[in-house]
Design a protein around this motif. Structure first.
Motif, mmCIF file in Angstrom:
data_model
loop_
_atom_site.group_PDB
_atom_site.id
_atom_site.type_symbol
_atom_site.label_atom_id
_atom_site.label_comp_id
_atom_site.label_asym_id
_atom_site.label_seq_id
_atom_site.Cartn_x
_atom_site.Cartn_y
_atom_site.Cartn_z
ATOM 1 N N LYS A 338 0.832 -1.210 0.000
ATOM 2 C CA LYS A 338 0.000 0.000 0.000
ATOM 3 C C LYS A 338 0.864 1.255 0.000
ATOM 4 N N GLU A 339 1.908 1.270 0.816
ATOM 5 C CA GLU A 339 2.792 2.441 0.850
ATOM 6 C C GLU A 339 3.477 2.643 -0.496
ATOM 7 N N LEU A 340 3.847 1.528 -1.146
ATOM 8 C CA LEU A 340 4.511 1.637 -2.447
ATOM 9 C C LEU A 340 3.549 2.185 -3.495
ATOM 10 N N HIS A 341 2.296 1.740 -3.461
ATOM 11 C CA HIS A 341 1.311 2.249 -4.416
ATOM 12 C C HIS A 341 1.123 3.754 -4.234
ATOM 13 N N GLN A 342 1.020 4.193 -2.991
ATOM 14 C CA GLN A 342 0.879 5.626 -2.741
ATOM 15 C C GLN A 342 2.114 6.381 -3.219
ATOM 16 N N LEU A 343 3.284 5.812 -2.988
ATOM 17 C CA LEU A 343 4.525 6.459 -3.412
ATOM 18 C C LEU A 343 4.607 6.532 -4.937
ATOM 19 N N GLU A 344 4.098 5.506 -5.605
ATOM 20 C CA GLU A 344 4.074 5.539 -7.077
ATOM 21 C C GLU A 344 3.195 6.680 -7.574
ATOM 22 N N VAL A 345 2.039 6.884 -6.960
ATOM 23 C CA VAL A 345 1.163 7.976 -7.375
ATOM 24 C C VAL A 345 1.841 9.319 -7.125
ATOM 25 N N VAL A 346 2.518 9.444 -5.993
ATOM 26 C CA VAL A 346 3.253 10.685 -5.710
ATOM 27 C C VAL A 346 4.324 10.923 -6.763
ATOM 28 N N ALA A 347 5.064 9.876 -7.123
ATOM 29 C CA ALA A 347 6.106 10.008 -8.148
ATOM 30 C C ALA A 347 5.501 10.380 -9.500
ATOM 31 N N ARG A 370 8.495 20.380 -0.636
ATOM 32 C CA ARG A 370 7.174 20.867 -0.261
ATOM 33 C C ARG A 370 6.091 20.215 -1.114
ATOM 34 N N LEU A 371 6.333 20.126 -2.416
ATOM 35 C CA LEU A 371 5.353 19.506 -3.307
ATOM 36 C C LEU A 371 5.150 18.034 -2.954
ATOM 37 N N LYS A 372 6.232 17.348 -2.643
ATOM 38 C CA LYS A 372 6.127 15.930 -2.293
ATOM 39 C C LYS A 372 5.374 15.756 -0.984
ATOM 40 N N LEU A 378 -2.129 14.765 1.181
ATOM 41 C CA LEU A 378 -3.450 14.744 0.558
ATOM 42 C C LEU A 378 -3.840 13.350 0.084
ATOM 43 N N LEU A 379 -2.870 12.467 -0.117
ATOM 44 C CA LEU A 379 -3.162 11.097 -0.555
ATOM 45 C C LEU A 379 -3.149 10.110 0.612
ATOM 46 N N GLU A 380 -2.994 10.608 1.820
ATOM 47 C CA GLU A 380 -2.975 9.733 2.988
ATOM 48 C C GLU A 380 -4.309 8.990 3.091
ATOM 49 N N GLY A 381 -4.224 7.692 3.313
ATOM 50 C CA GLY A 381 -5.428 6.874 3.443
ATOM 51 C C GLY A 381 -6.079 6.530 2.129
ATOM 52 N N MET A 382 -5.323 6.567 1.030
ATOM 53 C CA MET A 382 -5.907 6.361 -0.290
ATOM 54 C C MET A 382 -6.412 4.934 -0.500
ATOM 55 N N HIS A 383 -6.043 4.007 0.389
ATOM 56 C CA HIS A 383 -6.483 2.624 0.226
ATOM 57 C C HIS A 383 -7.720 2.289 1.066
ATOM 58 N N SER A 384 -8.236 3.259 1.767
ATOM 59 C CA SER A 384 -9.463 3.000 2.520
ATOM 60 C C SER A 384 -10.642 2.897 1.552
ATOM 61 N N ASP A 386 -13.598 4.105 1.422
ATOM 62 C CA ASP A 386 -14.379 5.308 1.118
ATOM 63 C C ASP A 386 -13.529 6.450 0.559
ATOM 64 N N PHE A 387 -12.281 6.154 0.180
ATOM 65 C CA PHE A 387 -11.389 7.201 -0.327
ATOM 66 C C PHE A 387 -11.663 7.406 -1.815
ATOM 67 N N ALA A 388 -11.898 8.651 -2.217
ATOM 68 C CA ALA A 388 -12.128 8.988 -3.627
ATOM 69 C C ALA A 388 -10.824 9.517 -4.207
ATOM 70 N N LEU A 389 -10.115 8.670 -4.932
ATOM 71 C CA LEU A 389 -8.782 9.029 -5.430
ATOM 72 C C LEU A 389 -8.857 10.191 -6.419
ATOM 73 N N GLU A 390 -9.847 10.163 -7.307
ATOM 74 C CA GLU A 390 -9.926 11.228 -8.307
ATOM 75 C C GLU A 390 -10.170 12.583 -7.653
ATOM 76 N N GLU A 391 -11.041 12.617 -6.650
ATOM 77 C CA GLU A 391 -11.298 13.878 -5.945
ATOM 78 C C GLU A 391 -10.053 14.339 -5.192
ATOM 79 N N ALA A 392 -9.331 13.357 -4.609
ATOM 80 C CA ALA A 392 -8.098 13.714 -3.897
ATOM 81 C C ALA A 392 -7.069 14.288 -4.863
ATOM 82 N N LEU A 393 -6.959 13.702 -6.053
ATOM 83 C CA LEU A 393 -6.008 14.209 -7.043
ATOM 84 C C LEU A 393 -6.414 15.600 -7.544
#
Length: 539
Positions: A338-347, A370-372, A378-384, A386-393
């Motif tokens: 999960k952490e790797l998936h979030q890190l991939e989206v950040v990258a 700062r950007l990272k 803002l992407l914290e908890g993206m695997h829950s 009820d998390f809306a990834l598109e809205e978070a992005l």
């Protein structure tokens, strides 16, 4: 196939163990086919020359009894607990915490309340009844004695004399028992035996002495905490010894489970078979020449198969049962995934930003950080669920535009135009789509990075070497990879012999028969330092 870092271990297997690493060798070949394929022998993988008493084995299929299942469950529980103590330095036992409105808590509280009400009614009776109180004193006595070291004979004698159940019973019969005096002695003894962290808890018992029932209740609460302290102290003492014997202990426990439950490697076999089929899918068909001999069917090397299998864990479907050999680390591996998936989206987001902005924001490490950090938050908890990834992005894009405009204006550049902001937002939102070029590029480079670590003789020295495009997240990626490789390395050393046997079965026993004109299958074996280690292929 000797295990890595276990040259002196009595455990060995005859096949080339995919868990081994020759740190002194210049490297391993990961090509699917090579010129050495025709020289690589099935004999080196199936030889029985090594000691068979140390090789993993399982009983033939048999009817599994309830006793076998209970025994296997106990072995698995011990294996899981020992593994947790070994790999998790923060592991400790805590008192159970039940959910506030759970049925279990309701039942427990009701039973406890009823018990204490009975005790209160007995002590308030005329004359008082001490039956339950004496049982509680006897239980307290046993708990206090359990805290003592074997050599604490003086205190053991003192506790036994003061809390003499036979004498207390006689005093209760004549209504002369001094409950308050016994409680004072118990509190004093608890103060001598407790850890410093419990000093305040023990002192607080003095305030509850006005009510005997409340006093008993509080004494048992503090005694439960002291028992947890003793257990955690014991765990700390056991950890160094378990770490010294961890590989042998876990392997022996799993072997015991396998002997009682022959199907205990089924999911592991499916996992390795999936990696083998993935590699076979990108190899040349049997009709093409893949080596010196025509029509030769080449097989990937065992090292490559296992590296690919471990790599597949990083994209494992949580709904699929985990391999049995990885179940003790399932929680940790899924957390890394999960952490790797979030890190991939950040990258991916940062790569889009730097590609769109060009040189205007290059060479500004503070801005990149700062950007990272902003994107990660803002992407914290993206695997829950009820998390809306598109809205978070979308929120990430808005914050990035604000931060970029501020940085540009501070250095004399014009702020981001609405058109550029719209373009940047659209590109960031597009990373949720399968097949997005930026997403595919980042995922493939992350895959290459982890595959290079899995195949490296000394992966720790390669953690900081990340592919282009992943530099902004290098510290986080290296930390994540270090945790992953530590789990993989330990797993290889424990279960290497079992993997070797599964590979032997999948790569040779399950190979379909070849046409008469075709040569037998060959294995793309890892490069060896001495050619004498490779035997000639049997005719």
């Amino acid at each position: 196939m000797p295990l890595n870092d276990e040259c002196s271990s009595p455990s060995s297997v005859s096949a080339e163990d995919p868990s081994s690493r020759n740190d002194g060798s210049p490297g391993r070949s990961h090509s699917l086919t090579s010129a050495s394929d025709t020289d690589c022998s099935r004999e080196s993988f199936t030889s029985d020359s090594s000691s068979k008493t140390s090789s993993p084995s399982s009983s033939p299929p048999k009817h599994i009894t309830l006793d076998d299942m209970m025994s296997s469950g106990k072995d698995l529980s011990n294996l899981t607990l020992a593994h947790e103590i070994i790999v998790n330095r923060d592991f400790h036992v805590e008192p159970p915490k039940l959910a506030q409105n759970s049925l279990e808590k309701l039942v427990r509280d009701t039973v406890h309340r009823a018990y204490w009400d009975v005790l209160a009614s007995e002590l308030d009776a005329q004359p008082p009844v001490y039956g339950h109180a004496i049982k509680l004193l006897e239980e307290i006595k046993e708990i206090l004695l359990s805290f003592l070291n074997p050599g604490a004979n003086r205190m053991r004698t003192q506790i036994s004399e003061v809390l003499d159940m036979e004498l207390i019973g006689q005093q209760a019969a004549s209504d002369t028992v001094d409950i308050q005096g016994l409680a004072s002695y118990i509190i004093s003894t608890m103060g001598k035996l407790c850890a410093p962290v419990r000093d305040e808890e023990v002192k607080g018992l003095q305030e509850a002495r006005g009510n005997v029932v409340t006093l008993f209740k509080e004494m048992f609460r503090v005694l439960d905490l002291m028992k947890m302290d003793v257990v955690n102290f014991t765990i700390q003492g056991l950890r160094p010894e378990l770490q010294r014997q961890s590989v042998e202990y876990e392997r022996a426990k799993f072997q015991s489970i396998l002997e009682k439950t022959p199907s205990a490697l089924d999911h592991t076999t499916s996992w390795i078979r999936g990696a083998l089929e993935e590699l076979l899918g990108v190899m040349s068909p049997p009709g093409q020449s893949s080596g010196p001999g025509k029509g030769q069917r080449a097989l990937p090397g065992p090292f490559l198969v296992m590296d690919t299998a471990f790599l597949r864990i990083l994209s494992w479907d949580p709904a699929t049962l985990f391999p049995e050999t990885l179940m003790t680390d399932e929680g940790r591996l899924l957390a890394i995934q999960k952490e790797l998936h979030q890190l991939e989206v950040v990258a991916q987001v940062l790569l889009i930003v730097y590609s769109a902005m060009g040189g205007a924001i290059q060479g500004l490490p503070s801005l990149a950080e700062r950007l990272k950090r902003m994107t990660c938050v803002l992407l914290e908890g993206m695997h829950s669920p009820d998390f809306a990834l598109e809205e978070a992005l979308r929120g990430v894009s808005a914050q990035l535009c604000v931060e970029l405009s501020r940085s540009l204006t501070e250095r004399g550049y014009p702020a981001l135009s609405p058109a550029l902001q719209a373009t940047l937002t659209g590109q960031v939102l597009s990373v949720v789509q399968e097949g997005n070029p930026i997403r595919s590029l980042v995922e493939e480079r992350v895959r290459q990075y982890f595959l290079s670590l899995l195949s490296a003789p000394a992966p720790r020295s390669c953690l900081a070497t990340v592919p282009a495009g992943l530099t902004p997240v290098r510290p986080e990626l290296a930390s994540l990879a270090g945790r992953f490789m530590a789990l993989v390395d330990f797993n290889r050393r424990v279960y290497g012999p079992f993997y070797s046997r599964v590979l032997k079965k999948l790569m040779f026993d399950d190979v379909p028969p070849q046409p008469p004109s075709a040569a037998p299958p060959t294995v793309a074996a890892p490069t060896k330092e001495t050619p004498s280690q490779t035997a000639a292929s049997p005719s």
